[in-house]
Enzyme design. Structure first.
Site, mmCIF file in Angstrom:
data_model
loop_
_atom_site.group_PDB
_atom_site.id
_atom_site.type_symbol
_atom_site.label_atom_id
_atom_site.label_comp_id
_atom_site.label_asym_id
_atom_site.label_seq_id
_atom_site.Cartn_x
_atom_site.Cartn_y
_atom_site.Cartn_z
ATOM 1 N N LYS A 93 49.631 33.391 50.133
ATOM 2 C CA LYS A 93 48.712 32.219 50.737
ATOM 3 C C LYS A 93 49.552 30.858 51.007
ATOM 4 O O LYS A 93 49.116 30.469 51.827
ATOM 5 C CB LYS A 93 48.060 32.024 49.448
ATOM 6 C CG LYS A 93 47.264 32.874 48.166
ATOM 7 C CD LYS A 93 46.319 32.478 47.262
ATOM 8 C CE LYS A 93 47.192 31.858 46.111
ATOM 9 N NZ LYS A 93 48.094 32.501 45.295
ATOM 10 N N ARG B 198 61.254 28.170 40.001
ATOM 11 C CA ARG B 198 60.109 27.703 39.635
ATOM 12 C C ARG B 198 59.842 28.142 38.144
ATOM 13 O O ARG B 198 59.930 29.478 37.868
ATOM 14 C CB ARG B 198 59.051 28.377 40.224
ATOM 15 C CG ARG B 198 58.069 26.536 41.225
ATOM 16 C CD ARG B 198 57.241 27.645 42.106
ATOM 17 N NE ARG B 198 55.981 28.734 41.813
ATOM 18 C CZ ARG B 198 54.686 28.721 42.103
ATOM 19 N NH1 ARG B 198 54.403 28.060 43.441
ATOM 20 N NH2 ARG B 198 54.009 29.420 41.817
ATOM 21 N N ARG C 39 50.499 35.362 35.230
ATOM 22 C CA ARG C 39 49.195 35.241 36.612
ATOM 23 C C ARG C 39 48.557 36.422 36.169
ATOM 24 O O ARG C 39 47.863 36.169 37.209
ATOM 25 C CB ARG C 39 50.540 34.140 37.723
ATOM 26 C CG ARG C 39 51.027 33.116 36.725
ATOM 27 C CD ARG C 39 52.054 32.490 37.386
ATOM 28 N NE ARG C 39 51.734 32.553 39.076
ATOM 29 C CZ ARG C 39 53.036 32.723 39.367
ATOM 30 N NH1 ARG C 39 54.300 32.575 38.527
ATOM 31 N NH2 ARG C 39 53.376 32.425 40.323
ATOM 32 N N ARG D 267 61.980 35.389 44.307
ATOM 33 C CA ARG D 267 61.448 33.204 44.540
ATOM 34 C C ARG D 267 61.769 32.284 42.729
ATOM 35 O O ARG D 267 63.229 31.613 43.109
ATOM 36 C CB ARG D 267 60.496 33.358 44.464
ATOM 37 C CG ARG D 267 60.032 31.559 44.467
ATOM 38 C CD ARG D 267 58.747 31.020 45.023
ATOM 39 N NE ARG D 267 57.342 31.062 44.085
ATOM 40 C CZ ARG D 267 56.141 31.024 43.859
ATOM 41 N NH1 ARG D 267 55.684 30.933 44.993
ATOM 42 N NH2 ARG D 267 55.215 31.688 43.107
ATOM 43 N N ARG E 110 38.909 29.392 42.201
ATOM 44 C CA ARG E 110 39.986 29.987 41.256
ATOM 45 C C ARG E 110 38.826 30.600 39.681
ATOM 46 O O ARG E 110 39.309 31.700 39.321
ATOM 47 C CB ARG E 110 41.606 29.987 40.563
ATOM 48 C CG ARG E 110 42.754 30.296 41.645
ATOM 49 C CD ARG E 110 43.646 29.498 40.923
ATOM 50 N NE ARG E 110 44.622 30.211 40.778
ATOM 51 C CZ ARG E 110 45.978 29.770 41.499
ATOM 52 N NH1 ARG E 110 46.098 28.965 42.422
ATOM 53 N NH2 ARG E 110 47.160 30.275 41.515
HETATM 54 P P1 B4P Z 1 52.989 32.551 47.842
HETATM 55 O O1 B4P Z 1 51.959 33.541 47.146
HETATM 56 O O2 B4P Z 1 52.162 31.874 49.188
HETATM 57 O O3 B4P Z 1 52.524 31.755 46.087
HETATM 58 P P2 B4P Z 1 52.057 30.390 46.008
HETATM 59 O O4 B4P Z 1 51.618 29.992 46.755
HETATM 60 O O5 B4P Z 1 53.004 29.978 45.359
HETATM 61 O O6 B4P Z 1 50.934 31.762 44.680
HETATM 62 P P3 B4P Z 1 50.586 31.767 43.233
HETATM 63 O O7 B4P Z 1 49.461 31.884 42.931
HETATM 64 O O8 B4P Z 1 52.006 32.287 42.639
HETATM 65 O O9 B4P Z 1 50.965 29.132 42.595
HETATM 66 P P4 B4P Z 1 49.640 28.527 43.088
HETATM 67 O O10 B4P Z 1 50.846 27.710 43.223
HETATM 68 O O11 B4P Z 1 48.950 28.851 43.508
HETATM 69 O O12 B4P Z 1 53.892 33.338 47.866
HETATM 70 C C1 B4P Z 1 55.048 33.751 47.058
HETATM 71 C C2 B4P Z 1 56.299 34.065 47.698
HETATM 72 O O13 B4P Z 1 56.023 35.311 48.718
HETATM 73 C C3 B4P Z 1 57.307 33.001 48.292
HETATM 74 O O14 B4P Z 1 57.984 32.659 48.327
HETATM 75 C C4 B4P Z 1 57.160 33.580 49.482
HETATM 76 O O15 B4P Z 1 58.321 33.200 50.296
HETATM 77 C C5 B4P Z 1 56.828 34.626 49.570
HETATM 78 N N1 B4P Z 1 56.440 35.626 50.829
HETATM 79 C C6 B4P Z 1 54.919 34.713 51.235
HETATM 80 N N2 B4P Z 1 54.945 36.055 52.855
HETATM 81 C C7 B4P Z 1 55.590 37.304 52.019
HETATM 82 C C8 B4P Z 1 55.812 38.361 53.040
HETATM 83 N N3 B4P Z 1 55.220 38.281 54.389
HETATM 84 N N4 B4P Z 1 56.913 38.904 53.024
HETATM 85 C C9 B4P Z 1 57.469 38.773 51.891
HETATM 86 N N5 B4P Z 1 57.662 37.456 50.813
HETATM 87 C C10 B4P Z 1 56.335 36.802 51.562
HETATM 88 O O16 B4P Z 1 49.721 28.364 41.424
HETATM 89 C C11 B4P Z 1 50.568 28.005 40.112
HETATM 90 C C12 B4P Z 1 49.648 27.437 39.038
HETATM 91 O O17 B4P Z 1 48.831 26.232 39.104
HETATM 92 C C13 B4P Z 1 49.061 28.641 38.962
HETATM 93 O O18 B4P Z 1 49.361 29.319 38.081
HETATM 94 C C14 B4P Z 1 47.653 27.463 37.776
HETATM 95 O O19 B4P Z 1 48.587 27.607 36.290
HETATM 96 C C15 B4P Z 1 47.918 26.017 38.339
HETATM 97 N N6 B4P Z 1 46.770 26.808 39.235
HETATM 98 C C16 B4P Z 1 46.789 26.146 40.509
HETATM 99 N N7 B4P Z 1 45.563 26.247 40.788
HETATM 100 C C17 B4P Z 1 45.006 25.813 40.005
HETATM 101 C C18 B4P Z 1 43.906 26.339 40.234
HETATM 102 N N8 B4P Z 1 42.955 25.892 41.850
HETATM 103 N N9 B4P Z 1 43.241 26.298 38.983
HETATM 104 C C19 B4P Z 1 43.451 26.356 37.751
HETATM 105 N N10 B4P Z 1 45.541 26.687 37.952
HETATM 106 C C20 B4P Z 1 45.586 25.983 38.854
#
Ligand code: B4P
Length: 187
Positions: free
Chosen positions: A13, A133, A144, A127, A88
């Site tokens: 995402k 992280r 998660r 990652r 979410r």
């Molecule tokens: P992403 O999927 O981009 O990971 P993310 O954005 O960090 O999502 P995540 O759900 O884990 O965390 P978030 O910050 O939203 O990518 C993951 C990895 O894959 C990266 O290392 C990337 O380089 C790699 N990648 C991407 N594309 C690829 C490809 N094509 N091939 C290979 N590798 C690839 O949330 C973190 C925490 O914050 C949550 O657990 C929660 O506690 C809190 N939170 C955030 N938003 C919230 C909300 N709205 N409500 C409640 N809690 C919330």
């Protein structure tokens, strides 16, 4: 244009949201980044959020709803934005719908990043080695993924009914996936 990128943790995402927002010249609103910055800065919001984030659970709606409301009220998000990492929960989805409707707006595209659980885990473990992280530990990753299935995946059915949700095959190179999103969004 308001675009929502939905998907499990590790589904890309953040990666695709950045590319898309830059291409369309739209602001990207990412709750995860906002919460991580608050944790880093040690603000009251960050102190409250950290325990939930590290455990891999969602930060409670009582905290996040206000944050989303503030972000949507910012002038640069008046005519369009890319939403990454929210809504979410059902309550967050309702807030987004209501707030956009108050401004005569609506979600135009919802992109669901479709990635197998095996690949999600592989990416987050990778990652963990490069970025360290605090929620990329094996225990938090497992939590998660469970929380996503329980709280966020049901939103998919809610959006499917509106006919604006498109599944994006999320396995492939970052460029291939970005091209597919460009095709779906039409620019
Ligand atoms: P992403 O999927 O981009 O990971 P993310 O954005 O960090 O999502 P995540 O759900 O884990 O965390 P978030 O910050 O939203 O990518 C993951 C990895 O894959 C990266 O290392 C990337 O380089 C790699 N990648 C991407 N594309 C690829 C490809 N094509 N091939 C290979 N590798 C690839 O949330 C973190 C925490 O914050 C949550 O657990 C929660 O506690 C809190 N939170 C955030 N938003 C919230 C909300 N709205 N409500 C409640 N809690 C919330």
């Amino acid at each position: 244009m308001f675009i929502l990128i939905l998907g499990a943790p590790g589904s890309g995402k953040g990666t695709q949201g950045k590319i898309l927002a830059e291409r369309l010249g739209l602001p990207k609103i990412t709750t995860g980044d906002i919460l991580r910055a608050a944790v880093q800065a040690g603000t009251p919001l960050g102190k409250e959020a950290k325990q939930f984030m590290d455990a891999g659970t969602l930060v409670p709606d009582s905290v996040v709803l206000g944050l989303i409301k503030d972000e949507l009220a910012k002038p640069d998000a008046k005519d369009g934005a890319v939403f990454d990492g929210f809504p979410r929960t059902a309550a967050q989805a309702e807030l987004v719908d209501r707030t956009l409707a108050e401004h005569g707006q609506r979600l135009n595209h919802i992109l669901l990043m479709d990635v197998t659980e095996e690949e999600l885990v592989r990416r987050m473990r990778q990652r963990a080695q490069t970025e360290g992280r605090s929620d990329d530990t094996p225990e938090a990753i497992a939590t998660r993924l469970q929380v996503y299935q329980r709280d966020t995946a049901p939103l998919v059915a809610h959006y499917v009914q509106r006919g604006i949700l498109r599944r994006v095959p999320g396995t492939g190179t970052v460029d291939q996936i970005a091209e597919e999103i460009k095709r779906i969004v039409g620019r």
